[in-house]
Design a protein around this motif. Sequence first.
Motif, PDB file in Angstrom:
ATOM      1  N   TRP A  64      28.861 -55.192  17.207  1.00  0.00           N
ATOM      2  CA  TRP A  64      28.770 -53.741  17.249  1.00  0.00           C
ATOM      3  C   TRP A  64      28.677 -53.286  18.707  1.00  0.00           C
ATOM      4  O   TRP A  64      28.013 -53.962  19.496  1.00  0.00           O
ATOM      5  N   PRO A  65      29.293 -52.188  19.130  1.00  0.00           N
ATOM      6  CA  PRO A  65      30.029 -51.233  18.301  1.00  0.00           C
ATOM      7  C   PRO A  65      31.452 -51.680  17.975  1.00  0.00           C
ATOM      8  O   PRO A  65      32.042 -52.482  18.713  1.00  0.00           O
ATOM      9  N   ALA A  66      31.982 -51.103  16.896  1.00  0.00           N
ATOM     10  CA  ALA A  66      33.359 -51.391  16.510  1.00  0.00           C
ATOM     11  C   ALA A  66      34.290 -50.861  17.599  1.00  0.00           C
ATOM     12  O   ALA A  66      34.007 -49.846  18.237  1.00  0.00           O
ATOM     13  N   ASP A  67      35.400 -51.563  17.787  1.00  0.00           N
ATOM     14  CA  ASP A  67      36.391 -51.092  18.754  1.00  0.00           C
ATOM     15  C   ASP A  67      37.352 -50.114  18.111  1.00  0.00           C
ATOM     16  O   ASP A  67      37.937 -49.282  18.794  1.00  0.00           O
ATOM     17  N   LEU A  68      37.528 -50.247  16.800  1.00  0.00           N
ATOM     18  CA  LEU A  68      38.447 -49.334  16.114  1.00  0.00           C
ATOM     19  C   LEU A  68      38.049 -49.177  14.644  1.00  0.00           C
ATOM     20  O   LEU A  68      37.852 -50.167  13.941  1.00  0.00           O
ATOM     21  N   HIS A  69      37.926 -47.920  14.205  1.00  0.00           N
ATOM     22  CA  HIS A  69      37.860 -47.629  12.772  1.00  0.00           C
ATOM     23  C   HIS A  69      39.221 -47.071  12.386  1.00  0.00           C
ATOM     24  O   HIS A  69      39.608 -46.005  12.863  1.00  0.00           O
ATOM     25  N   LEU A  70      39.912 -47.799  11.538  1.00  0.00           N
ATOM     26  CA  LEU A  70      41.199 -47.328  11.048  1.00  0.00           C
ATOM     27  C   LEU A  70      40.947 -46.643   9.707  1.00  0.00           C
ATOM     28  O   LEU A  70      40.336 -47.248   8.823  1.00  0.00           O
ATOM     29  N   ILE A  71      41.421 -45.413   9.567  1.00  0.00           N
ATOM     30  CA  ILE A  71      41.122 -44.658   8.344  1.00  0.00           C
ATOM     31  C   ILE A  71      42.326 -43.799   7.956  1.00  0.00           C
ATOM     32  O   ILE A  71      43.236 -43.597   8.753  1.00  0.00           O
ATOM     33  N   GLY A  72      42.279 -43.251   6.748  1.00  0.00           N
ATOM     34  CA  GLY A  72      43.268 -42.253   6.340  1.00  0.00           C
ATOM     35  C   GLY A  72      42.790 -40.885   6.814  1.00  0.00           C
ATOM     36  O   GLY A  72      41.594 -40.670   7.029  1.00  0.00           O
ATOM     37  N   LYS A  73      43.720 -39.961   6.959  1.00  0.00           N
ATOM     38  CA  LYS A  73      43.393 -38.675   7.593  1.00  0.00           C
ATOM     39  C   LYS A  73      42.343 -37.871   6.825  1.00  0.00           C
ATOM     40  O   LYS A  73      41.633 -37.063   7.410  1.00  0.00           O
ATOM     41  N   GLU A  74      42.238 -38.109   5.496  1.00  0.00           N
ATOM     42  CA  GLU A  74      41.350 -37.246   4.700  1.00  0.00           C
ATOM     43  C   GLU A  74      39.868 -37.559   4.923  1.00  0.00           C
ATOM     44  O   GLU A  74      39.013 -36.790   4.505  1.00  0.00           O
ATOM     45  N   ILE A  75      39.559 -38.671   5.561  1.00  0.00           N
ATOM     46  CA  ILE A  75      38.143 -38.989   5.772  1.00  0.00           C
ATOM     47  C   ILE A  75      37.784 -38.986   7.257  1.00  0.00           C
ATOM     48  O   ILE A  75      36.759 -39.521   7.662  1.00  0.00           O
ATOM     49  N   LEU A  76      38.630 -38.333   8.045  1.00  0.00           N
ATOM     50  CA  LEU A  76      38.388 -38.313   9.493  1.00  0.00           C
ATOM     51  C   LEU A  76      37.096 -37.571   9.839  1.00  0.00           C
ATOM     52  O   LEU A  76      36.328 -37.998  10.701  1.00  0.00           O
ATOM     53  N   ARG A  77      36.854 -36.455   9.160  1.00  0.00           N
ATOM     54  CA  ARG A  77      35.694 -35.630   9.502  1.00  0.00           C
ATOM     55  C   ARG A  77      34.379 -36.431   9.413  1.00  0.00           C
ATOM     56  O   ARG A  77      33.531 -36.330  10.276  1.00  0.00           O
ATOM     57  N   PHE A  78      34.285 -37.233   8.375  1.00  0.00           N
ATOM     58  CA  PHE A  78      33.056 -38.026   8.219  1.00  0.00           C
ATOM     59  C   PHE A  78      32.896 -39.015   9.370  1.00  0.00           C
ATOM     60  O   PHE A  78      31.802 -39.284   9.825  1.00  0.00           O
ATOM     61  N   HIS A  79      34.026 -39.540   9.808  1.00  0.00           N
ATOM     62  CA  HIS A  79      33.982 -40.550  10.868  1.00  0.00           C
ATOM     63  C   HIS A  79      33.836 -39.942  12.259  1.00  0.00           C
ATOM     64  O   HIS A  79      33.237 -40.529  13.136  1.00  0.00           O
ATOM     65  N   ALA A  80      34.423 -38.768  12.443  1.00  0.00           N
ATOM     66  CA  ALA A  80      34.459 -38.188  13.792  1.00  0.00           C
ATOM     67  C   ALA A  80      33.283 -37.261  14.045  1.00  0.00           C
ATOM     68  O   ALA A  80      32.953 -36.977  15.187  1.00  0.00           O
ATOM     69  N   VAL A  81      32.641 -36.786  12.979  1.00  0.00           N
ATOM     70  CA  VAL A  81      31.559 -35.822  13.157  1.00  0.00           C
ATOM     71  C   VAL A  81      30.217 -36.408  12.675  1.00  0.00           C
ATOM     72  O   VAL A  81      29.275 -36.548  13.451  1.00  0.00           O
TER      73      VAL A  81
END
Length: 644
Positions: A245-262
């Motif tokens: 940790w920390p992760a170098d990359l979280h790969l996600i679909g666009k619909e869950i970006l808010r949870f990951h970015a905010v």
Amino acid sequence: MSKYYLTTPIYYVNAAPHIGHTYTTIAADAIKRLKRMQGFEPVILATGTDEHGQKIERAAAAAGKSPQKFTDLISNEFRQQWKTLDLQIDRFQRTTDPKHAKVVQDLFDRCVKSGYVYKGSYTGQYCVFDELYVNEAKPGDPCPDCGRPTETVTEENFYFKLSAFQERLLKFYEDNPEFIRPEARRNEVLAFVKQGLQDVSISRTTIKWGVPVANHAPHVFYVWFDALSTYMSAVGGAEAGEGLWPADLHLIGKEILRFHAVYWPAFLWAADLPLPKKLFAHGWLLFENDKMSKSKGNMVRATPIKEALGADALRYFLLREVVFGQDGNFSYDALVQRYNSDLANGLGNLATRTLAMIHQNYSGTIPNGPGDPAIAQAARIAVDSALDSFEWLNFSKALETIWTLISAVDKFIVERAPWNLAKSGDTAKLADTLYTSAEALRIVTILVYPVIPESAAKIWAQLGFRTPLDAIRTADLEWGKLASGQEIEPASGVFPRADVKTVIEKMREGEAAELVRQQTLMGVAPPPSVAAEGGSHITIDDFSKVDLRVGEVKSANAVKGADKLLHLQVDIGEPQPRSIVAGIALAYKPEALVGRKVVIVANLAPRKLRGLESQGMIVAASLEGGNPVLASFLEDVPIGARLK
Ligand code: MSP
């Protein structure tokens, strides 16, 4: 060199794996291979399953299983899917793992300690029948699932002070412009945060199936607090853990970006833990230009594609056809077209041709180099440009560049016409020509390896290499590293040309069978039909094992907590009517069924659904994406008559 830790989202287990999940996981696998090639060490890829919450509890109940049994089963489907596709998964984290619960609790305790958690009351519209909050409903709105009016319910929740992080987040995005990729998605997040942030509820008391909040029963952690923490628990936690940790990359679909970015950065800041380095939100995969969904019945699964064309065909198609970051379209037709044009005719043809000519003219040893300077230069340019595109996760552009090199080499071979050089005895030029194409093939093989690893490995072995491609680094992409005198293996076609119609038929048949298999597993469908099992025949004796009877519906009632089920009493001429639970509630109103003649499978082993005994099955046409239609008779038939 330094470690590289990347993740996919952890997938909800209320659906079995389909091509949408596969898309992200394949891309993550390609990135992992790429990072290793760039020299990162170790490269760790984590994925997993998101197993808590009401939806999953309900899916389990619909399948007649306990939540734990059900989540075990579906989580394993994901694990198996990644194995079937040979994806290099290092960690598979489940949210029901007790070690994970500790990490969630620890994150919470840290947020409490730093003063970012408080108790508040949550008020929402609640459907008592379905035991679910209906997001965004107003008082009096009906439940979208069952249509009953929702009630305004207030419960005590733990809240996280997300509102305190607005300025810090905006500053962070500004200072770290690469944190959210691609740019368009970053702008969406900026606009969202600029509007102002509201505190978020991170516990529930109305849900039972979740990670309990220690010393605060009946609170359980609400889904995203629980789910995001898996990125840490997959590597043993943020601090104690494996140093990943920390992760170098979280790969996600666009619909869950808010949870990951905010949410996620704010949770981590509150807990005084380091943030992931980068988020990449890719677009949505559509099926023939339409959104894929269970209800439309247009989902596609990966296994039948692998069985018909190989996993690499799917990997290549997904990463070549769709610009990573944008929405893209899947269709069987486009898949097979690409396979034939790019893999069979393009790379496959270059490989077979080159290897065959070396066998013919040099008894299987690589002739002398150093190769044609123009092609060497074209290769250098292609390598730089492809690596640069890969670095930006622009797979389609990288592949396009590699295929430009393939075309250039093809053209070069045609112009040099080695078959004429062999005839005319121009041995120096012949050697140069064949060395050039073999060396270009070697470089192309390394470059395509992250995307089509299985096929690349086959070509690699045919070129006579023993070192596995996993051990190859970008420095090996330099022109001239192919040793003259290296013995090659017999050439065998890696991408046999596909007959479009036959292959599409095979994939569609496989898909139908896989759909039924998954549905049966989820407990939402009748057992597989014979056609789906591959069209094999059964004998009349097999058929006569099925006791089909005419029955009359005596009563029909809704089943609590299951909007698709009806509980029927059906008279089939026995002393007592049969109790049958049928998944027909969306198609038939209970009162419309009473008195109706139906067909029953009378000798099916009884089973329990939602605590109700089902002593048989009602026969209905099952329409993909539509409602079931009950089998019935035009003439009058007596109760209990057998169908033969
Ligand atoms: N459990 C949450 C994620 C928690 S992460 C801490 C979740 N699960 S999900 O099962 O719904 O999976 C969502 C992810 O699956 C998407 O973000 C995407 O990666 C992938 N996809 C599912 N369907 C998809 C398409 N049709 N197209 C592209 N990817 C999609 O959300």
